[in-house]
Scaffold this motif. Structure first.
Motif, PDB file in Angstrom:
ATOM      1  N   MET A 254       0.819  -1.204   0.000  1.00  0.00           N
ATOM      2  CA  MET A 254       0.000   0.000   0.000  1.00  0.00           C
ATOM      3  C   MET A 254       0.861   1.266   0.000  1.00  0.00           C
ATOM      4  O   MET A 254       0.519   2.261  -0.660  1.00  0.00           O
ATOM      5  N   ILE A 255       1.957   1.235   0.711  1.00  0.00           N
ATOM      6  CA  ILE A 255       2.881   2.369   0.677  1.00  0.00           C
ATOM      7  C   ILE A 255       3.452   2.526  -0.728  1.00  0.00           C
ATOM      8  O   ILE A 255       3.496   3.632  -1.274  1.00  0.00           O
ATOM      9  N   ASP A 256       3.876   1.413  -1.323  1.00  0.00           N
ATOM     10  CA  ASP A 256       4.437   1.470  -2.675  1.00  0.00           C
ATOM     11  C   ASP A 256       3.416   2.009  -3.671  1.00  0.00           C
ATOM     12  O   ASP A 256       3.752   2.818  -4.548  1.00  0.00           O
ATOM     13  N   LEU A 257       2.178   1.576  -3.543  1.00  0.00           N
ATOM     14  CA  LEU A 257       1.152   2.011  -4.487  1.00  0.00           C
ATOM     15  C   LEU A 257       0.932   3.517  -4.393  1.00  0.00           C
ATOM     16  O   LEU A 257       0.851   4.215  -5.408  1.00  0.00           O
TER      17      LEU A 257
ATOM     18  N   LEU B  76       9.868   5.419   5.165  1.00  0.00           N
ATOM     19  CA  LEU B  76      11.049   5.940   4.486  1.00  0.00           C
ATOM     20  C   LEU B  76      11.965   4.831   3.990  1.00  0.00           C
ATOM     21  O   LEU B  76      12.692   5.009   3.003  1.00  0.00           O
ATOM     22  N   ALA B  77      11.917   3.681   4.641  1.00  0.00           N
ATOM     23  CA  ALA B  77      12.725   2.549   4.194  1.00  0.00           C
ATOM     24  C   ALA B  77      12.291   2.065   2.813  1.00  0.00           C
ATOM     25  O   ALA B  77      13.072   1.414   2.108  1.00  0.00           O
ATOM     26  N   GLN B  78      11.056   2.378   2.419  1.00  0.00           N
ATOM     27  CA  GLN B  78      10.560   1.956   1.110  1.00  0.00           C
ATOM     28  C   GLN B  78      10.749   3.013   0.029  1.00  0.00           C
ATOM     29  O   GLN B  78      10.459   2.754  -1.134  1.00  0.00           O
ATOM     30  N   VAL B  79      11.213   4.183   0.418  1.00  0.00           N
ATOM     31  CA  VAL B  79      11.432   5.258  -0.553  1.00  0.00           C
ATOM     32  C   VAL B  79      12.847   5.137  -1.108  1.00  0.00           C
ATOM     33  O   VAL B  79      13.803   4.965  -0.334  1.00  0.00           O
ATOM     34  N   PRO B  80      13.013   5.193  -2.422  1.00  0.00           N
ATOM     35  CA  PRO B  80      14.378   5.147  -2.975  1.00  0.00           C
ATOM     36  C   PRO B  80      15.275   6.186  -2.316  1.00  0.00           C
ATOM     37  O   PRO B  80      14.842   7.303  -2.008  1.00  0.00           O
ATOM     38  N   ALA B  81      16.524   5.821  -2.085  1.00  0.00           N
ATOM     39  CA  ALA B  81      17.441   6.663  -1.309  1.00  0.00           C
ATOM     40  C   ALA B  81      17.533   8.078  -1.860  1.00  0.00           C
ATOM     41  O   ALA B  81      17.582   9.048  -1.094  1.00  0.00           O
TER      42      ALA B  81
END
Length: 263
Positions: free
Chosen positions: A204-207, A237-242
Motif C-alpha cells: 500500500m505504501i508502494d502504491l 522511508l525505508a521503502q522510498v528510494p534513497a
C-alpha cells in the motif's frame, strides 16, 4: 525528518469527547527522544478555537513543532473571520475540516470556504474514508487553485479486495489533480493488528508512492491514533528510494506546510 501528522491533547484543558470511546489516553504529548520536528494536527475537539489556541501556544514554546494544522468549519459564515485571524499566526501552516462520515461534500458553503482558504495561501488537509474518495474528487475539482494534502492515503481497507481496487483507481484519479499531495500515514489505524499491517503496508505504501510520485508524498505517524510497534515514519522511508528519501522526509513538508512571515 518532519512528522507531518502528530496528534497531541490534554483533555483537562481541551475537551475531545470521542477519545474515551476509542480507547485513547486522556493526554498525549510530543514524543521524547526522537530527532525530528512535527506538524500538530487538530483532533476534532468539541471547541475547535480552544484547541487551536492550545496547539498554537504549544508550538510557540516547543522548538520541535514545525507548525499546526488547525480545525476550521469552513462552511460556516464565521469561517472568513476565523481564517483571517489564523493567517496572522506564523505557527498555523494548514487547516483541516474533517469530512469523513459527514454530509459536507455537496455543500456550496464549503466550496466557498475552501476558496477563501486558497486565497489565504493555506493548504487543506482532507480526511476521508476510502469510499468517499469520489465525492472528495468532485469537491476538489470545484476548487482547482487549492493545495490539498490527502490524509492517511485515503484510509484504504486492507481486508476487502474490491474496496482496495476501488481505492487504487480513485487514488489515481486524485493524483491527476496536480495540487493534491498524499500523506503516507494512518494505515496502522485501519489494520486489525500488527500481522495485518505487516502483510499489507509494503504494497500500500508502494502504491501510494507510485501513484503520486515521491515529489508529492509526505510522511506522518498519526500517533497516537495509529500505533505501530515499529517506527511508522521509518517504516515508510525505508521503502522510498534513497535519492528521493529527503523529499518525502522533509523537503515536501517544508514546501507545503511553510511557516509564513506575517510581518
Amino acid at each position: 525528518m518532519i512528522d507531518t501528522h502528530l496528534h497531541v491533547w490534554d483533555t483537562e484543558v481541551v475537551r475531545i469527547p470521542w477519545l474515551t470511546a476509542a480507547g485513547l489516553p486522556p493526554m498525549a504529548a510530543i514524543p521524547d527522544g526522537q530527532d525530528r520536528r512535527y506538524v500538530l494536527v487538530e483532533a476534532d475537539a468539541h471547541d475547535p478555537a480552544e484547541e487551536a489556541s492550545w496547539l498554537i501556544a504549544l508550538a510557540e514554546r516547543d522548538p520541535r513543532v514545525h507548525g499546526v494544522v488547525a480545525s476550521v468549519a469552513l462552511e460556516l459564515p464565521q469561517a472568513e473571520r476565523v481564517l483571517a485571524n489564523l493567517a496572522e499566526v506564523p505557527q498555523v501552516v494548514g487547516v483541516r475540516r474533517l469530512l469523513q462520515d459527514r454530509e459536507l461534500f455537496d455543500s456550496t458553503s464549503l466550496v466557498d470556504g475552501l476558496k477563501r482558504l486558497a486565497g489565504r495561501g493555506l493548504p487543506f488537509d482532507a480526511c476521508v474514508r476510502d469510499h468517499e474518495l469520489p465525492r472528495l474528487l468532485a469537491l476538489l475539482e470545484r476548487v482547482p487553485e487549492l493545495t490539498v494534502v490527502l490524509d492517511h492515503m485515503g484510509k484504504p481497507n486492507p481486508r476487502d479486495g474490491v474496496a482496495r481496487d476501488a481505492w487504487q483507481r480513485n487514488l489515481a484519479r486524485l493524483a491527476e489533480l496536480d495540487r493534491v499531495h498524499c500523506k503516507l500515514s494512518g494505515l496502522p489505524a485501519e489494520c486489525h493488528g500488527i500481522d495485518e499491517l505487516e502483510r499489507h503496508a509494503p504494497d500500500m505504501i508502494d502504491l501510494a508512492l507510485e501513484t503520486f510520485g515521491a515529489e508529492r508524498c509526505l510522511v506522518g505517524s498519526d500517533s497516537p491514533v495509529s500505533q505501530d510497534p515499529e517506527d511508522w515514519c521509518e517504516r515508510v522511508l525505508a521503502q522510498v528510494p534513497a535519492e528521493k528519501r529527503q523529499a518525502v522526509a522533509e523537503d515536501n513538508a517544508l514546501n507545503i506546510y511553510h511557516r509564513r512571515d506575517t510581518g
